[in-house]
Design an enzyme around this catalytic site. Structure first.
Site, PDB file in Angstrom:
ATOM      1  N   GLU A  38       0.828  -1.208   0.000  1.00 38.47           N
ATOM      2  CA  GLU A  38       0.000   0.000   0.000  1.00 38.47           C
ATOM      3  C   GLU A  38       0.866   1.263   0.000  1.00 38.47           C
ATOM      4  O   GLU A  38       0.625   2.190  -0.748  1.00 38.47           O
ATOM      5  CB  GLU A  38      -0.925  -0.026   1.227  1.00 38.47           C
ATOM      6  CG  GLU A  38      -1.784   1.198   1.422  1.00 38.47           C
ATOM      7  CD  GLU A  38      -2.828   1.381   0.335  1.00 38.47           C
ATOM      8  OE1 GLU A  38      -3.295   0.385  -0.241  1.00 38.47           O
ATOM      9  OE2 GLU A  38      -3.169   2.553   0.036  1.00 38.47           O
ATOM     10  N   TYR A  70       7.602   4.444   1.577  1.00 38.10           N
ATOM     11  CA  TYR A  70       8.055   5.830   1.674  1.00 38.10           C
ATOM     12  C   TYR A  70       9.388   5.916   2.398  1.00 38.10           C
ATOM     13  O   TYR A  70       9.595   5.302   3.437  1.00 38.10           O
ATOM     14  CB  TYR A  70       7.019   6.688   2.409  1.00 38.10           C
ATOM     15  CG  TYR A  70       7.469   8.113   2.608  1.00 38.10           C
ATOM     16  CD1 TYR A  70       7.994   8.543   3.830  1.00 38.10           C
ATOM     17  CD2 TYR A  70       7.410   9.027   1.558  1.00 38.10           C
ATOM     18  CE1 TYR A  70       8.439   9.843   4.000  1.00 38.10           C
ATOM     19  CE2 TYR A  70       7.857  10.335   1.732  1.00 38.10           C
ATOM     20  CZ  TYR A  70       8.362  10.739   2.947  1.00 38.10           C
ATOM     21  OH  TYR A  70       8.807  12.021   3.107  1.00 38.10           O
ATOM     22  N   GLY A 109      19.967   3.229  -1.088  1.00 35.05           N
ATOM     23  CA  GLY A 109      19.726   1.790  -0.980  1.00 35.05           C
ATOM     24  C   GLY A 109      18.729   1.377   0.074  1.00 35.05           C
ATOM     25  O   GLY A 109      18.433   0.197   0.216  1.00 35.05           O
ATOM     26  N   SER A 156      15.532  -0.098  -1.505  1.00 31.28           N
ATOM     27  CA  SER A 156      15.891  -1.384  -2.096  1.00 31.28           C
ATOM     28  C   SER A 156      15.968  -2.462  -1.033  1.00 31.28           C
ATOM     29  O   SER A 156      15.456  -3.564  -1.195  1.00 31.28           O
ATOM     30  CB  SER A 156      17.240  -1.234  -2.787  1.00 31.28           C
ATOM     31  OG  SER A 156      17.317  -2.054  -3.888  1.00 31.28           O
ATOM     32  N   ASN A 209       4.603   9.392 -11.854  1.00 30.26           N
ATOM     33  CA  ASN A 209       5.678   9.260 -10.872  1.00 30.26           C
ATOM     34  C   ASN A 209       6.809   8.419 -11.453  1.00 30.26           C
ATOM     35  O   ASN A 209       6.998   7.252 -11.110  1.00 30.26           O
ATOM     36  CB  ASN A 209       5.125   8.640  -9.583  1.00 30.26           C
ATOM     37  CG  ASN A 209       6.133   8.674  -8.453  1.00 30.26           C
ATOM     38  OD1 ASN A 209       7.302   8.989  -8.648  1.00 30.26           O
ATOM     39  ND2 ASN A 209       5.676   8.334  -7.253  1.00 30.26           N
ATOM     40  N   TYR A 214      10.737   0.450  -9.667  1.00 34.24           N
ATOM     41  CA  TYR A 214      10.053  -0.846  -9.676  1.00 34.24           C
ATOM     42  C   TYR A 214      10.335  -1.637 -10.955  1.00 34.24           C
ATOM     43  O   TYR A 214      10.591  -2.835 -10.907  1.00 34.24           O
ATOM     44  CB  TYR A 214       8.543  -0.644  -9.507  1.00 34.24           C
ATOM     45  CG  TYR A 214       8.150  -0.111  -8.165  1.00 34.24           C
ATOM     46  CD1 TYR A 214       7.489   1.108  -8.030  1.00 34.24           C
ATOM     47  CD2 TYR A 214       8.445  -0.813  -6.996  1.00 34.24           C
ATOM     48  CE1 TYR A 214       7.127   1.606  -6.795  1.00 34.24           C
ATOM     49  CE2 TYR A 214       8.085  -0.327  -5.753  1.00 34.24           C
ATOM     50  CZ  TYR A 214       7.429   0.880  -5.652  1.00 34.24           C
ATOM     51  OH  TYR A 214       7.065   1.379  -4.434  1.00 34.24           O
ATOM     52  N   GLU A 264      -1.888  -5.152 -19.918  1.00 34.64           N
ATOM     53  CA  GLU A 264      -3.077  -6.013 -19.984  1.00 34.64           C
ATOM     54  C   GLU A 264      -4.380  -5.240 -19.886  1.00 34.64           C
ATOM     55  O   GLU A 264      -5.443  -5.840 -19.786  1.00 34.64           O
ATOM     56  CB  GLU A 264      -3.009  -7.078 -18.876  1.00 34.64           C
ATOM     57  CG  GLU A 264      -1.851  -8.056 -19.051  1.00 34.64           C
ATOM     58  CD  GLU A 264      -1.826  -9.140 -17.978  1.00 34.64           C
ATOM     59  OE1 GLU A 264      -2.866  -9.359 -17.315  1.00 34.64           O
ATOM     60  OE2 GLU A 264      -0.766  -9.778 -17.792  1.00 34.64           O
TER      61      GLU A 264
END
Lengths: 216, 146
Positions: free
Chosen positions: B53, B56, B65, B68, B108, B115, B127
């Site tokens: 959800e 941040y 990092g 990540s 964004n 991602y 899709e």
């Protein structure tokens, strides 16, 4: 006020088709409908789960991974289902997400879908009432001011803390394939908003192998 | 408007069946510098999933990092580890989840790059999936029609 009788009885009869909460022994019928839905959505992925998976994850413990309501025609068995789960939003709190909503082709266009959605909406509103009473006892200091005001007609911003705590699910989200015009019309006619079109939300996912391969 | 802390406490930490799970990135001596809020979901094709959800990181900790490592910690099922003074608990695949889903605003680009570089797929673009929503007044109207 939310009519209590439907959910109390756990069923709704209309034109001979009963809409009720799914039971463990419905899983075989639900799997059949899941396969039909996958065909309808032209999704090439293999369906990995089985009747046993559904039974385990939906009915095998105190903390089910999903909730499910079904439409049953005494002559034909299960003819529709809606599968959903509870989610969360850090600006509005408790939410729900509708994962699947499907009526078999032979039973479309006669109001079954609309009635199923109505049942699910009642479940969310009833959740509000349950929490309302629980909160009243837990947070005794609110002195009865919660009443039933907390259930109906919230504003968006600037809602008092007491009301945020009292409310159940405030939104129902779901995904629709953009080419599925019948589905889009069905939802838009009932007030749903297309957040992808209006607010540019895109849906992403990490598949299992990419999760496993995530670099540090 | 601020979401009440008491609601977060109740919904995340006061029952055996929390509405969400939250991992934080902590810099000792500074406090919390990032968080990840997720919950478990379900797919009728491949079963157990999770939905991210919120993810941040405070601006001064970006590009170092932390995000990540947080994402990686979510994917793994090892015990918590401490790296360079930042400790991060780890979970997710242990529960049998086959996918991590989330939404990103299409403008964004920094987030999208983050991602996509890690293998995420844009299901809206590829899709034609759209996100729809009913708000509470719609739900009340639907409920009253029965």
């Amino acid at each position: 006020m939310v009519p209590m009788t439907l959910v109390e009885r756990g069923a709704s009869m209309s034109d001979g088709i009963a809409i009720r909460e799914a039971r463990r022994d419905d899983c075989a019928g639900i799997m059949k409908l899941i396969h039909e839905l996958a065909e309808f959505e032209k999704i090439p992925e293999e369906i990995v789960i089985t009747k046993d998976t559904l039974e385990r994850d939906g009915f095998g413990s105190e903390h089910p991974w999903f909730r499910c309501w079904v439409a049953e025609d005494p002559a034909a068995g299960l003819v529709g289902f809606v599968l959903f789960y509870y989610t969360y939003d850090t600006s509005d709190g408790r939410q729900a997400y509708m994962e699947d909503f499907f009526v078999t082709a032979s039973h479309r266009g006669c109001g079954v879908g609309g009635r199923m959605l109505g049942c699910v909406a009642q479940v969310f509103l009833l959740l509000s009432l349950r929490d309302l009473f629980q909160d009243f006892w837990d947070f005794g200091g609110f002195g009865g001011c919660l009443g039933f005001r907390g259930v109906v007609g919230f504003g968006g911003r600037g809602v008092p803390e007491a009301e945020v705590l009292a409310r159940g699910c405030t939104r129902l989200s779901f995904h629709v394939l953009n080419w599925n015009r019948d589905a889009v019309d069905f939802y838009v006619k009932r007030g749903a908003m297309d957040l992808t079109r209006d607010e540019d939300f895109h849906v992403f996912c990490f598949a299992k192998h990419t999760l496993e391969a995530l670099p540090k | 408007t601020l979401f009440p802390r008491t609601a977060l406490e109740r919904d995340g930490f006061e029952s055996a069946d929390p509405w969400f799970h939250c991992f934080v990135a902590e810099d000792p001596g500074v406090g919390l510098v990032g968080y990840m809020l997720f919950y478990y979901t379900y797919s009728t094709w491949d079963g157990r999933q999770a939905y991210l959800e919120d993810l941040y990181i405070k601006p001064s900790y970006r590009k170092s990092g932390v995000a990540s490592r947080m994402l990686k910690s979510l994917a793994q099922h090892k015990r918590s580890i401490i790296l360079s003074g930042v400790s991060i608990p780890q979970e997710l695949l242990a529960r049998g989840c086959s996918r991590l889903n989330f939404s990103v605003l299409n403008w964004n680009e920094t987030a999208i790059d983050f991602y996509v570089k890690r293998g995420a797929v844009d299901l809206t673009r590829d899709e034609a999936w759209h996100v729809f929503r009913f708000r509470k007044p719609n739900l009340e109207e639907l409920a009253s029609k029965e």
